[in-house]
Write a protein that holds these residues in place. Structure first.
Motif, PDB file in Angstrom:
ATOM      1  N   ARG A   6       0.837  -1.207   0.000  1.00 55.65           N
ATOM      2  CA  ARG A   6       0.000   0.000   0.000  1.00 55.65           C
ATOM      3  C   ARG A   6       0.870   1.255   0.000  1.00 55.65           C
ATOM      4  NH1 ARG A   6      -1.938   3.732   3.396  1.00 55.65           N
ATOM      5  NH2 ARG A   6      -0.797   2.863   5.161  1.00 55.65           N
ATOM      6  N   LEU A   7       1.939   1.258   0.823  1.00 54.73           N
ATOM      7  CA  LEU A   7       2.795   2.434   0.903  1.00 54.73           C
ATOM      8  C   LEU A   7       3.582   2.652  -0.402  1.00 54.73           C
ATOM      9  CD1 LEU A   7       4.143   2.095   4.558  1.00 54.73           C
ATOM     10  CD2 LEU A   7       2.403   3.672   3.703  1.00 54.73           C
ATOM     11  N   VAL A   8       4.048   1.580  -1.028  1.00 54.81           N
ATOM     12  CA  VAL A   8       4.753   1.724  -2.303  1.00 54.81           C
ATOM     13  C   VAL A   8       3.784   2.222  -3.366  1.00 54.81           C
ATOM     14  CG1 VAL A   8       5.918   0.465  -4.159  1.00 54.81           C
ATOM     15  CG2 VAL A   8       6.583   0.079  -1.784  1.00 54.81           C
ATOM     16  N   GLN A   9       2.526   1.776  -3.299  1.00 53.96           N
ATOM     17  CA  GLN A   9       1.539   2.288  -4.247  1.00 53.96           C
ATOM     18  C   GLN A   9       1.348   3.787  -4.060  1.00 53.96           C
ATOM     19  OE1 GLN A   9      -1.567  -0.302  -5.493  1.00 53.96           O
ATOM     20  NE2 GLN A   9      -3.136   1.251  -5.228  1.00 53.96           N
ATOM     21  N   LYS A  46      12.614  -1.219   1.153  1.00 53.53           N
ATOM     22  CA  LYS A  46      11.308  -1.844   0.926  1.00 53.53           C
ATOM     23  C   LYS A  46      10.818  -1.589  -0.505  1.00 53.53           C
ATOM     24  CE  LYS A  46       9.288  -3.836   3.542  1.00 53.53           C
ATOM     25  NZ  LYS A  46       9.330  -5.278   3.903  1.00 53.53           N
ATOM     26  N   PHE A  47      11.107  -0.396  -1.023  1.00 55.45           N
ATOM     27  CA  PHE A  47      10.714  -0.087  -2.404  1.00 55.45           C
ATOM     28  C   PHE A  47      11.382  -1.063  -3.373  1.00 55.45           C
ATOM     29  CE2 PHE A  47      10.869   1.963  -6.507  1.00 55.45           C
ATOM     30  CZ  PHE A  47       9.644   2.615  -6.601  1.00 55.45           C
ATOM     31  N   LYS A  48      12.679  -1.284  -3.194  1.00 54.55           N
ATOM     32  CA  LYS A  48      13.396  -2.197  -4.087  1.00 54.55           C
ATOM     33  C   LYS A  48      12.925  -3.630  -3.904  1.00 54.55           C
ATOM     34  CE  LYS A  48      17.947  -3.310  -5.900  1.00 54.55           C
ATOM     35  NZ  LYS A  48      19.388  -2.977  -5.884  1.00 54.55           N
ATOM     36  N   GLU A  49      12.626  -4.002  -2.674  1.00 55.38           N
ATOM     37  CA  GLU A  49      12.165  -5.357  -2.377  1.00 55.38           C
ATOM     38  C   GLU A  49      10.850  -5.658  -3.095  1.00 55.38           C
ATOM     39  OE1 GLU A  49      10.161  -7.188   1.573  1.00 55.38           O
ATOM     40  OE2 GLU A  49      12.211  -6.450   1.851  1.00 55.38           O
ATOM     41  N   ILE A  50       9.939  -4.680  -3.125  1.00 61.83           N
ATOM     42  CA  ILE A  50       8.615  -4.880  -3.717  1.00 61.83           C
ATOM     43  C   ILE A  50       8.619  -4.653  -5.222  1.00 61.83           C
ATOM     44  CG2 ILE A  50       6.259  -3.923  -3.807  1.00 61.83           C
ATOM     45  CD1 ILE A  50       6.492  -3.542  -0.750  1.00 61.83           C
ATOM     46  N   SER A  51       9.368  -3.633  -5.678  1.00 61.68           N
ATOM     47  CA  SER A  51       9.328  -3.271  -7.096  1.00 61.68           C
ATOM     48  C   SER A  51      10.391  -3.956  -7.941  1.00 61.68           C
ATOM     49  CB  SER A  51       9.500  -1.759  -7.247  1.00 61.68           C
ATOM     50  OG  SER A  51      10.829  -1.368  -6.931  1.00 61.68           O
ATOM     51  N   GLY A  52      11.478  -4.406  -7.306  1.00 59.16           N
ATOM     52  CA  GLY A  52      12.559  -5.035  -8.053  1.00 59.16           C
ATOM     53  C   GLY A  52      13.558  -4.052  -8.615  1.00 59.16           C
ATOM     54  N   SER A  54      15.567   0.105  -7.809  1.00 62.95           N
ATOM     55  CA  SER A  54      15.766   1.188  -6.847  1.00 62.95           C
ATOM     56  C   SER A  54      14.814   2.341  -7.137  1.00 62.95           C
ATOM     57  CB  SER A  54      17.209   1.688  -6.898  1.00 62.95           C
ATOM     58  OG  SER A  54      17.445   2.395  -8.115  1.00 62.95           O
ATOM     59  N   PHE A  55      14.539   3.126  -6.104  1.00 61.10           N
ATOM     60  CA  PHE A  55      13.677   4.293  -6.291  1.00 61.10           C
ATOM     61  C   PHE A  55      14.288   5.244  -7.305  1.00 61.10           C
ATOM     62  CE2 PHE A  55      12.616   8.710  -5.298  1.00 61.10           C
ATOM     63  CZ  PHE A  55      11.234   8.659  -5.403  1.00 61.10           C
ATOM     64  N   ARG A  56      15.599   5.433  -7.244  1.00 63.34           N
ATOM     65  CA  ARG A  56      16.282   6.353  -8.157  1.00 63.34           C
ATOM     66  C   ARG A  56      16.102   5.917  -9.609  1.00 63.34           C
ATOM     67  NH1 ARG A  56      22.798   7.699  -8.100  1.00 63.34           N
ATOM     68  NH2 ARG A  56      22.796   9.127  -9.884  1.00 63.34           N
ATOM     69  N   ASP A  57      16.299   4.607  -9.877  1.00 63.31           N
ATOM     70  CA  ASP A  57      16.140   4.108 -11.243  1.00 63.31           C
ATOM     71  C   ASP A  57      14.699   4.229 -11.717  1.00 63.31           C
ATOM     72  OD1 ASP A  57      18.803   3.527 -11.449  1.00 63.31           O
ATOM     73  OD2 ASP A  57      18.599   1.378 -11.086  1.00 63.31           O
ATOM     74  N   TYR A  58      13.770   3.934 -10.817  1.00 64.02           N
ATOM     75  CA  TYR A  58      12.353   4.016 -11.185  1.00 64.02           C
ATOM     76  C   TYR A  58      11.976   5.448 -11.538  1.00 64.02           C
ATOM     77  CZ  TYR A  58       7.280   3.984 -10.928  1.00 64.02           C
ATOM     78  OH  TYR A  58       5.951   4.145 -11.228  1.00 64.02           O
ATOM     79  N   LEU A  59      12.395   6.401 -10.712  1.00 67.44           N
ATOM     80  CA  LEU A  59      12.080   7.804 -10.951  1.00 67.44           C
ATOM     81  C   LEU A  59      12.675   8.278 -12.273  1.00 67.44           C
ATOM     82  CD1 LEU A  59      11.019  10.576 -10.089  1.00 67.44           C
ATOM     83  CD2 LEU A  59      13.103  10.870  -8.715  1.00 67.44           C
ATOM     84  N   TRP A  60      13.902   7.910 -12.537  1.00 74.08           N
ATOM     85  CA  TRP A  60      14.580   8.311 -13.780  1.00 74.08           C
ATOM     86  C   TRP A  60      13.854   7.735 -14.995  1.00 74.08           C
ATOM     87  CZ3 TRP A  60      17.894   4.679 -16.582  1.00 74.08           C
ATOM     88  CH2 TRP A  60      18.540   5.266 -17.677  1.00 74.08           C
ATOM     89  N   ILE A 121       4.530   1.246 -11.744  1.00 66.08           N
ATOM     90  CA  ILE A 121       4.550   0.012 -10.962  1.00 66.08           C
ATOM     91  C   ILE A 121       3.195  -0.164 -10.281  1.00 66.08           C
ATOM     92  CG2 ILE A 121       5.519  -1.040  -8.876  1.00 66.08           C
ATOM     93  CD1 ILE A 121       8.203   0.184  -9.628  1.00 66.08           C
ATOM     94  N   LYS A 122       2.719  -1.403 -10.259  1.00 63.63           N
ATOM     95  CA  LYS A 122       1.444  -1.699  -9.607  1.00 63.63           C
ATOM     96  C   LYS A 122       1.686  -2.717  -8.492  1.00 63.63           C
ATOM     97  CE  LYS A 122      -2.219  -2.004 -12.226  1.00 63.63           C
ATOM     98  NZ  LYS A 122      -3.171  -2.480 -13.271  1.00 63.63           N
ATOM     99  N   PRO A 123       2.036  -2.239  -7.291  1.00 68.54           N
ATOM    100  CA  PRO A 123       2.269  -3.166  -6.176  1.00 68.54           C
ATOM    101  C   PRO A 123       1.056  -4.055  -5.910  1.00 68.54           C
ATOM    102  CG  PRO A 123       2.986  -0.961  -5.606  1.00 68.54           C
ATOM    103  CD  PRO A 123       2.222  -0.847  -6.880  1.00 68.54           C
TER     104      PRO A 123
END
Length: 322
Positions: A6-9, A46-52, A54-60, A121-123
């Motif tokens: 829920r928090l990652v979403q 936790k973001f990397k654990e759930i999404s696979g 890093s937050f930085r890579d996802y944002l970029w 991403i759809k957690p």
């Protein structure tokens, strides 16, 4: 859905909101972590654990996806687009763009080709986790039933002759190189001119992506007694002549009449199963004979399935007059 899903979403929705508003000041992991009440380090892990990733890579990658659509759909200068999405210069933007998509922004603008965008991403995905929703909370809306005539168009898609439903479809497609959910949704998101695209950022009918069932003798026999192939793709104009990704196919869909079973907006986390059940019951109980129509099971007719919780859930079934 777990607390961290829920928090990652919340995080990925905030990322898209800030990118749209070009509000980089709110797009730091430290600030997002403080809003959630956790440390930056813990949220990052936790973001990397759930999404696979890093937050930085996802944002970029999300910024690049938004930037690509601006390159594709507007006449704005490339430097202006680069600066709006946080790149320091035209050169930095072009370098990142080419490293990611294999083509420069100027080359893409002059000749758009399908590339794999980083979709949101759809957690929590009630189908991809295989449960159809978290509970059976009732919905207030009923199911509208009406007829439409849909003009001739093309349907770009992948298909499976053995799958049973959305979850099983993607489980089977994930075993085919280049046909996993993330790759196909990313490719479809990059294609210009989708007929059902309303500018949504989720990989659903809000961004023009739809599930469809194709009447095919070689397909499995479904619960309606019709042999069909399941597919996922986008509707395109009849005169579309863009490049077709090698792992996809395109078909001409002639003008035809359809019956629509439509439910209004709903909460996907708590009402998905209830809405699906309502529509299934409406389709099962509909009196076709009284309407002067029957389902059209002619080979090649297509049955579309639109899932966009913020607007509707609807099934569009081909019919013919009795």
């Amino acid at each position: 859905m777990s607390e961290w899903e829920r928090l990652v979403q919340i995080i990925v929705e905030e990322v898209d909101s800030c990118i749209k508003k070009q509000n980089d000041d709110e797009l730091t992991l430290s600030l997002l972590a403080r809003k959630l009440g956790y440390s930056k380090f813990y949220v990052s892990r936790k973001f990397k654990e759930i999404s696979g990733m890093s937050f930085r890579d996802y944002l970029w990658q999300r910024k690049l996806a938004f930037a690509l659509k601006d390159v594709r759909d507007t006449s704005r200068g490339l430097l202006e687009i680069a600066l709006d999405y946080g790149f320091s210069s035209h050169e930095a933007f072009s370098r990142s763009f080419k490293e990611t998509y294999g083509i420069t922004p100027s080359e893409f603008r002059s000749g758009p080709v399908p590339v794999v965008l980083r979709t949101i991403i759809k957690p929590f995905d009630c189908y991809l986790i295989g449960n159809g929703g978290t509970n059976m909370k009732n919905t207030k809306n009923g199911v509208k039933i009406y007829f439409v005539t849909i003009p001739m168009h093309k349907y770009l898609h992948i298909r499976n002759y053995e799958s049973i439903g959305y979850w099983d479809f993607w489980q089977k497609q994930s075993r085919v190189p280049g046909q996993d959910c993330e790759t196909i949704c990313g490719l479809l998101d990059s294609i210009k001119g989708k007929l059902d695209d309303t500018g949504g950022t989720d990989a659903n009918s809000g961004s023009g992506q739809i599930m469809a069932y194709i009447n095919e003798p070689a397909g499995r026999i479904c619960s309606w007694g019709i042999p069909l192939a399941e597919s996922y793709g986008v509707r395109l104009p009849a005169d579309y002549h863009g490049e077709i990704p090698e792992q996809m196919q395109i078909m001409d869909v002639p003008e035809g009449e359809y019956i629509v079973f439509e439910h209004g907006p709903f909460d996907v986390q708590t009402q998905n199963s209830a809405v699906e059940q309502k529509i299934e019951e409406a389709m099962k109980n509909y009196d076709y004979a009284a309407s002067g129509y029957c389902l059209d099971t002619t080979q090649g007719r297509v049955f579309y399935f639109y899932h966009d919780p913020e607007r509707f859930w609807k099934y569009v079934r081909p019919v013919k007059r009795l």
